[in-house]
Motif scaffolding. Sequence first.
Motif, mmCIF file in Angstrom:
data_model
loop_
_atom_site.group_PDB
_atom_site.id
_atom_site.type_symbol
_atom_site.label_atom_id
_atom_site.label_comp_id
_atom_site.label_asym_id
_atom_site.label_seq_id
_atom_site.Cartn_x
_atom_site.Cartn_y
_atom_site.Cartn_z
ATOM 1 N N SER A 305 11.053 -51.794 -26.436
ATOM 2 C CA SER A 305 11.242 -53.200 -26.071
ATOM 3 C C SER A 305 11.681 -54.044 -27.258
ATOM 4 C CB SER A 305 9.939 -53.773 -25.505
ATOM 5 O OG SER A 305 9.592 -53.132 -24.314
ATOM 6 N N CYS A 306 11.327 -53.628 -28.459
ATOM 7 C CA CYS A 306 11.614 -54.427 -29.656
ATOM 8 C C CYS A 306 12.810 -53.899 -30.453
ATOM 9 C CB CYS A 306 10.378 -54.490 -30.545
ATOM 10 S SG CYS A 306 9.005 -55.373 -29.780
ATOM 11 N N GLY A 307 13.579 -53.012 -29.850
ATOM 12 C CA GLY A 307 14.822 -52.600 -30.475
ATOM 13 C C GLY A 307 14.718 -51.489 -31.495
ATOM 14 N N PHE A 308 13.595 -50.746 -31.497
ATOM 15 C CA PHE A 308 13.453 -49.597 -32.401
ATOM 16 C C PHE A 308 13.785 -48.320 -31.634
ATOM 17 C CE2 PHE A 308 10.669 -52.929 -34.011
ATOM 18 C CZ PHE A 308 11.066 -52.988 -35.346
ATOM 19 N N SER A 309 14.329 -47.337 -32.324
ATOM 20 C CA SER A 309 14.816 -46.136 -31.647
ATOM 21 C C SER A 309 13.692 -45.339 -31.003
ATOM 22 C CB SER A 309 15.599 -45.252 -32.622
ATOM 23 O OG SER A 309 14.798 -44.918 -33.750
ATOM 24 N N ASP A 310 12.523 -45.323 -31.633
ATOM 25 C CA ASP A 310 11.375 -44.626 -31.071
ATOM 26 C C ASP A 310 10.107 -45.078 -31.795
ATOM 27 O OD1 ASP A 310 11.389 -43.244 -33.551
ATOM 28 O OD2 ASP A 310 12.566 -41.608 -32.698
ATOM 29 N N ALA A 311 8.964 -44.472 -31.416
ATOM 30 C CA ALA A 311 7.693 -44.868 -32.012
ATOM 31 C C ALA A 311 7.657 -44.579 -33.508
ATOM 32 C CB ALA A 311 6.544 -44.157 -31.309
ATOM 33 N N SER A 312 8.288 -43.503 -33.934
ATOM 34 C CA SER A 312 8.303 -43.164 -35.365
ATOM 35 C C SER A 312 9.069 -44.211 -36.166
ATOM 36 C CB SER A 312 8.927 -41.777 -35.559
ATOM 37 O OG SER A 312 8.140 -40.782 -34.949
ATOM 38 N N HIS A 313 10.193 -44.663 -35.608
ATOM 39 C CA HIS A 313 10.989 -45.701 -36.276
ATOM 40 C C HIS A 313 10.162 -46.980 -36.429
ATOM 41 C CE1 HIS A 313 14.796 -48.446 -36.216
ATOM 42 N NE2 HIS A 313 14.285 -48.344 -37.425
ATOM 43 N N LEU A 314 9.494 -47.387 -35.342
ATOM 44 C CA LEU A 314 8.638 -48.570 -35.420
ATOM 45 C C LEU A 314 7.537 -48.362 -36.445
ATOM 46 C CD1 LEU A 314 7.484 -51.294 -34.530
ATOM 47 C CD2 LEU A 314 6.380 -50.129 -32.604
ATOM 48 N N GLY A 315 6.940 -47.160 -36.454
ATOM 49 C CA GLY A 315 5.853 -46.886 -37.388
ATOM 50 C C GLY A 315 6.281 -47.036 -38.837
ATOM 51 N N ARG A 316 7.477 -46.549 -39.169
ATOM 52 C CA ARG A 316 7.964 -46.662 -40.554
ATOM 53 C C ARG A 316 8.166 -48.118 -40.941
ATOM 54 N NH1 ARG A 316 11.169 -42.347 -38.736
ATOM 55 N NH2 ARG A 316 12.990 -43.715 -38.534
ATOM 56 N N GLU A 317 8.803 -48.871 -40.060
ATOM 57 C CA GLU A 317 9.068 -50.280 -40.360
ATOM 58 C C GLU A 317 7.762 -51.079 -40.395
ATOM 59 O OE1 GLU A 317 11.967 -51.545 -41.241
ATOM 60 O OE2 GLU A 317 12.865 -49.564 -41.060
ATOM 61 N N PHE A 318 6.823 -50.708 -39.525
ATOM 62 C CA PHE A 318 5.547 -51.413 -39.454
ATOM 63 C C PHE A 318 4.753 -51.231 -40.736
ATOM 64 C CE2 PHE A 318 1.695 -52.997 -37.457
ATOM 65 C CZ PHE A 318 2.193 -53.859 -36.504
ATOM 66 N N ARG A 319 4.757 -49.998 -41.271
ATOM 67 C CA ARG A 319 4.022 -49.743 -42.511
ATOM 68 C C ARG A 319 4.618 -50.524 -43.673
ATOM 69 N NH1 ARG A 319 3.875 -44.686 -39.974
ATOM 70 N NH2 ARG A 319 1.730 -43.925 -39.586
ATOM 71 N N LYS A 320 5.938 -50.686 -43.681
ATOM 72 C CA LYS A 320 6.585 -51.471 -44.739
ATOM 73 C C LYS A 320 6.111 -52.926 -44.695
ATOM 74 C CE LYS A 320 10.958 -48.848 -44.735
ATOM 75 N NZ LYS A 320 12.403 -48.938 -44.432
ATOM 76 N N GLU A 321 5.929 -53.436 -43.482
ATOM 77 C CA GLU A 321 5.567 -54.848 -43.304
ATOM 78 C C GLU A 321 4.073 -55.104 -43.476
ATOM 79 O OE1 GLU A 321 6.592 -58.854 -42.571
ATOM 80 O OE2 GLU A 321 7.938 -57.130 -42.751
ATOM 81 N N PHE A 322 3.235 -54.234 -42.892
ATOM 82 C CA PHE A 322 1.800 -54.498 -42.833
ATOM 83 C C PHE A 322 0.947 -53.497 -43.609
ATOM 84 C CE2 PHE A 322 3.449 -56.396 -38.849
ATOM 85 C CZ PHE A 322 3.038 -57.704 -39.051
#
Length: 344
Positions: A305-322
């Motif tokens: 829903s948020c434009g990430f290719s998959d859960a792993s992609h979101l996880g990588r970006e999320f760790r960078k942010e939070f």
Amino acid sequence: MFNDPISPKASATRPLRFGIVLLPNFTLTAFSGFVDVLRLASDESDMSRHVRCSWTIVGESLVPVRASCGIQVTPWTTFDEAGSFDYVVVVGGLLHSGPPASKATIQFIHDAAATSATLVGICTGVFALMRAEVMDGYRMCVSWFHYWDFVERFPGVDERNLVADRLFVIDRRRITCSGGRASIDVAAAILLRHFEATIVQKALRIMLVDDAQKGNAPQPYPPGLEPATHPKVRRAILLMEQHIGQPLCMAELARRLEMSVRQIERLFTVQTGKSPQAYARQIRIRMASWLLTSSDRTVADIASSCGFSDASHLGREFRKEFGESPNAYRVARPPSQTHAFADA
């Protein structure tokens, strides 16, 4: 048509009188929020009688006025037949759709300024007050979203009098409000000039509003964005928010803004301190963090829903942010503590 001055703490002998002018494509939330505070403060419980306050919808004619959502409201009386008012409230809305305020409406506002009535501009109602030439020397509140529209339409305005980072401004007999939910706050502030606080608080409680915001409370605009941000950057951010699930490429974003990619990148960096790509990524991460703590959707579903290719992609970006995984973020922040989307 208007009235003699009234003193604070309105007399019990007559209601506090509000004349409400609805401009074409007015915003329904701004109108209904303001009126409901009057209605609930006016009477005991929610009986809605005109006891402490009276409100009248006035217009050039009795032809229904269309709100931006399509709902139509019929004025109760015309400008020529209207009685006396203590407050004349002008509710605006869309700027770029439909007809502007009529000459008769502008004249009515101008005439009201010559009396002791206090003029109130809600949402883009302040634009009509400016057209009526009744704001010289007054500070005025403008929504951050319409700041540049205002400056472009009224190039002679003293920008020192423009307030685009507060919910509303009260300056003597001129009250201006940014619109939306702030119409509830400004209605409460007006009533507190005349009635006991318990009366106003009762109205807010029935509306499930914890407490009215003060005029110096900030307008909620996107993080990192100043009220005077260039309109092209504002439009770009709105496009990013509208296409979170399927992000626009830079070429398409530039095309919609009628700019080159190089121009939008340069302008974005100057205005926000970030590249368009970095800002869009932050928007998507903020939305994902909000969904994690406000819904039970899976991480994979949120990622999509948020434009990430998959859960792993979101996880990588999320760790960078939070600095933690999406699942850890969700566990550490129960729903009652959800402020991520607003505060990130």
